[in-house]
Enzyme design. Structure first.
Site, PDB file in Angstrom:
ATOM      1  CB  SER A 106      -0.789  -0.084   1.116  1.00 58.39           C
ATOM      2  OG  SER A 106      -1.659  -1.036   1.085  1.00 58.39           O
ATOM      3  CB  CYS A 107      -0.076   4.624  -0.409  1.00 53.48           C
ATOM      4  SG  CYS A 107       0.454   6.507  -0.296  1.00 53.48           S
TER       5      CYS A 107
END
Lengths: 75, 154
Positions: free
Chosen positions: A13-14
């Site tokens: 994820s980011c």
């Protein structure tokens, strides 16, 4: 498309896909192409933003079975 | 070169993420980054981050698996349980740990400055903190922040 190096960013994820892209590009030479595979739909917009701010070229981006494939050419 | 300054004042798990995420990403985008840690934000500089927790108490926006009255949230162990569940969720969703993001910041030359006044206020030992920390005060922060493109208070 031909590429010189591949980065598997599936499941991340980011901001990890961006940070790992940056790291992978660091060991490459100008003009080489990095293929990045991500499952984070947020990375679509983020990779564009990364390219426009760093001067690297996002040659193409495609989606295949919920995977996002990017080809980034090093500045 | 663009610059970004962040003041990190919170020491909870949720509020620890924004400074490290934005710091590491800005550095990847070519920014020169400095994070100034003060008050409870100093907890984020400890070698051991296991005391950085999240609490459902006084946090009505926190999504809970089951509705939980406030008096239940106050029970001993609830904070530890909520923290375990949150860390588990972060891991499952592929979100980096705080330790990982913090090392990514350091690798990318993000500068960490600890507020000397609050280090003294809380009697923190510098030996509790990671090595790559500088110590300074408000003037130190403002010297860098005055010349930045982005300046955030977290």
């Amino acid at each position: 498309m031909n590429f010189d190096k591949e980065l598997d960013a599936r499941g991340l994820s980011c901001p990890l896909p961006i940070l790992k892209t940056k790291k992978s590009l660091a060991d490459m030479t100008s003009g080489q192409v990095l293929k990045v595979v991500s499952t984070d739909c947020g990375s679509v917009k983020d990779m564009q933003a990364f390219a426009s701010q760093t001067g690297n070229t996002l040659v193409s981006q495609t989606e295949e079975n919920k995977e996002y494939i990017f080809f980034m050419q090093k500045k | 070169m663009k610059k970004m300054a962040i003041i990190a004042t919170k020491g909870t798990l949720d509020m620890a993420y924004p400074p490290f995420i934005l710091g590491s990403t800005a550095a990847a985008l070519g920014y020169e980054v400095q994070i100034f840690f003060t008050f409870y934000g100093l907890q984020l500089l400890r070698k051991d981050l296991s005391d950085v927790k999240i609490s459902p108490l006084a946090n009505p926006a926190m999504p809970m698996p089951v509705p939980m009255p406030v008096f239940v949230q106050m029970l001993p162990g609830m904070e530890t349980m909520a923290t375990m569940m949150m860390k588990d969720k972060l891991k499952k969703k592929g979100v980096a740990s705080l330790e990982e993001l913090r090392s990514l910041c350091l690798e990318a030359d993000v500068k960490f400055v600890a507020c000397q006044m609050t280090v003294d206020l809380f009697d923190f030992e510098k030996s509790d903190f990671i090595d790559n920390v500088e110590y300074g005060g408000a003037a130190t922060f403002l010297e860098f922040a005055g010349d930045t493109d982005i300046c955030l208070f977290v």
